[in-house]
Design a protein around this motif. Sequence first.
Motif, mmCIF file in Angstrom:
data_model
loop_
_atom_site.group_PDB
_atom_site.id
_atom_site.type_symbol
_atom_site.label_atom_id
_atom_site.label_comp_id
_atom_site.label_asym_id
_atom_site.label_seq_id
_atom_site.Cartn_x
_atom_site.Cartn_y
_atom_site.Cartn_z
ATOM 1 N N LEU A 235 0.422 15.658 3.139
ATOM 2 C CA LEU A 235 0.555 14.622 4.154
ATOM 3 C C LEU A 235 -0.557 14.767 5.178
ATOM 4 O O LEU A 235 -0.925 15.881 5.557
ATOM 5 C CB LEU A 235 1.921 14.699 4.837
ATOM 6 C CG LEU A 235 3.146 14.399 3.961
ATOM 7 C CD1 LEU A 235 4.421 14.603 4.764
ATOM 8 C CD2 LEU A 235 3.089 12.984 3.427
ATOM 9 N N GLN A 236 -1.090 13.650 5.661
ATOM 10 C CA GLN A 236 -2.171 13.670 6.636
ATOM 11 C C GLN A 236 -1.622 13.893 8.031
ATOM 12 O O GLN A 236 -0.982 13.008 8.610
ATOM 13 C CB GLN A 236 -2.958 12.357 6.598
ATOM 14 C CG GLN A 236 -3.911 12.253 5.422
ATOM 15 C CD GLN A 236 -4.899 11.133 5.631
ATOM 16 O OE1 GLN A 236 -4.543 10.019 5.974
ATOM 17 N NE2 GLN A 236 -6.174 11.418 5.435
ATOM 18 N N ASN B 245 0.814 -1.217 0.000
ATOM 19 C CA ASN B 245 0.000 0.000 0.000
ATOM 20 C C ASN B 245 0.855 1.278 0.000
ATOM 21 O O ASN B 245 0.475 2.296 0.559
ATOM 22 C CB ASN B 245 -0.967 0.024 1.197
ATOM 23 C CG ASN B 245 -2.089 1.029 1.003
ATOM 24 O OD1 ASN B 245 -2.638 1.151 -0.086
ATOM 25 N ND2 ASN B 245 -2.418 1.765 2.057
ATOM 26 N N LYS B 246 2.016 1.187 -0.663
ATOM 27 C CA LYS B 246 2.879 2.354 -0.787
ATOM 28 C C LYS B 246 2.810 2.890 -2.204
ATOM 29 O O LYS B 246 2.862 2.142 -3.166
ATOM 30 C CB LYS B 246 4.328 2.002 -0.436
ATOM 31 C CG LYS B 246 4.596 1.847 1.052
ATOM 32 C CD LYS B 246 6.080 1.692 1.313
ATOM 33 C CE LYS B 246 6.357 1.605 2.811
ATOM 34 N NZ LYS B 246 7.809 1.474 3.095
ATOM 35 N N SER C 165 1.730 12.782 9.071
ATOM 36 C CA SER C 165 2.054 11.351 8.984
ATOM 37 C C SER C 165 2.715 11.050 7.655
ATOM 38 O O SER C 165 3.037 11.940 6.881
ATOM 39 C CB SER C 165 0.774 10.521 9.127
ATOM 40 O OG SER C 165 -0.052 10.718 7.981
ATOM 41 N N LYS C 166 2.895 9.769 7.394
ATOM 42 C CA LYS C 166 3.518 9.333 6.145
ATOM 43 C C LYS C 166 2.470 8.946 5.102
ATOM 44 O O LYS C 166 2.794 8.287 4.128
ATOM 45 C CB LYS C 166 4.434 8.132 6.403
ATOM 46 C CG LYS C 166 5.596 8.429 7.344
ATOM 47 C CD LYS C 166 6.438 7.169 7.544
ATOM 48 C CE LYS C 166 7.594 7.443 8.490
ATOM 49 N NZ LYS C 166 8.420 6.213 8.695
ATOM 50 N N THR C 167 1.238 9.323 5.314
ATOM 51 C CA THR C 167 0.160 8.917 4.414
ATOM 52 C C THR C 167 -0.507 10.109 3.749
ATOM 53 O O THR C 167 -0.397 11.240 4.213
ATOM 54 C CB THR C 167 -0.912 8.101 5.176
ATOM 55 O OG1 THR C 167 -1.493 8.929 6.190
ATOM 56 C CG2 THR C 167 -0.310 6.862 5.802
ATOM 57 N N THR C 168 -1.215 9.798 2.666
ATOM 58 C CA THR C 168 -1.995 10.806 1.954
ATOM 59 C C THR C 168 -3.241 10.142 1.402
ATOM 60 O O THR C 168 -3.360 8.910 1.396
ATOM 61 C CB THR C 168 -1.174 11.439 0.815
ATOM 62 O OG1 THR C 168 -1.875 12.565 0.302
ATOM 63 C CG2 THR C 168 -0.939 10.447 -0.313
ATOM 64 N N VAL D 123 -6.499 5.834 1.853
ATOM 65 C CA VAL D 123 -5.267 6.227 2.531
ATOM 66 C C VAL D 123 -4.111 5.407 1.962
ATOM 67 O O VAL D 123 -4.142 4.179 1.969
ATOM 68 C CB VAL D 123 -5.378 6.000 4.053
ATOM 69 C CG1 VAL D 123 -4.050 6.368 4.736
ATOM 70 C CG2 VAL D 123 -6.511 6.832 4.634
ATOM 71 N N VAL D 124 -3.111 6.114 1.456
ATOM 72 C CA VAL D 124 -1.957 5.463 0.841
ATOM 73 C C VAL D 124 -0.692 5.963 1.518
ATOM 74 O O VAL D 124 -0.540 7.155 1.793
ATOM 75 C CB VAL D 124 -1.897 5.783 -0.671
ATOM 76 C CG1 VAL D 124 -0.664 5.157 -1.292
ATOM 77 C CG2 VAL D 124 -3.139 5.283 -1.375
ATOM 78 N N GLU D 125 0.224 5.050 1.785
ATOM 79 C CA GLU D 125 1.490 5.422 2.411
ATOM 80 C C GLU D 125 2.478 5.878 1.343
ATOM 81 O O GLU D 125 2.532 5.333 0.243
ATOM 82 C CB GLU D 125 2.075 4.216 3.162
ATOM 83 C CG GLU D 125 3.296 4.577 4.001
ATOM 84 C CD GLU D 125 3.793 3.401 4.827
ATOM 85 O OE1 GLU D 125 4.929 3.477 5.322
ATOM 86 O OE2 GLU D 125 3.047 2.411 4.947
#
Length: 283
Positions: free
Chosen positions: A244-245, A205-206, A248-251, A257-259
């Motif tokens: 970035l959310q 999921n990156k 965090s390292k996600t968006t 939600v994707v890392e």
Amino acid sequence: MIGKGKSISHTSASMAYGWNQEKSAIVVLKEYLAGNTPEELTREFHIIQDMNENCKKNTLSFVLSPTIEDGKKLKKKNLGDIAKKFLARMNLNNRQAVAFVHKDKAHTHIHLYVNRIDFKGKAYPDGFIGKRSIEAARQVALEMNLKTAQEIQVEKLNSLKQIRREIHNLSEHVLRKNSPKTLDDYIKKMKLRGIDVIPSINKSNKLQGFRFKYKNISLKGSEIHRSMSGGKITNAIAGNGHILQNGSKTTLISNKVVELGANFIANTKQQSNQQITNKGLSI
């Protein structure tokens, strides 16, 4: 015209495929053969092939593909001439051979099957047969005033060069003039210009990058321009907003939600910090 060739052992299945009436198959060449069905042709091949028990891949299979434009102009006799001239270029005269033309698609092409065993029981050498097929097809194309594989390749490269330029220019326009604040916003604005931006997300999921589909051509961002890698595009968008959310390292992409990978995060954080610094200086 493109030529492909290889030696095979499944003579019967190949004959049946060549004769397939669902592909509007027609016979354009028949050398030293009397049969009128795949079974009869196979039996005739086997009579000669039984003279050489050591050769297992005892049938030669070739595919000769003129361009779509050339294929539309070629009549049955012309297609038979292509097969016959190709046999001569490959030094495969005086052997059993049959050529079928398939027109089930827009791309007319010839399936040519030749007995690898000659009438003395000797096997035709198949070393580098693929490369030799390419060269023989090129020579036949030149002789018959058809486009060669090399000319087709040059046309494809020129077409891709134009496509890459158009995608890059449209992306630059969206990033500079429309100032998308999120990846979703960028994807939607590119869609309005006829370009599908497809996120490449791995099993973890990156987000790895993006593919761009335009005029039925699909290319990775890095194949289009060095500025269109996933990290570079994310970096450019981060200059307009926080993607970035909550640090965090996600968006979010399409509500999912994707890392982001390490290279994405480094770029976006650097750009976000620069954005904050610029605002502070401005105040």
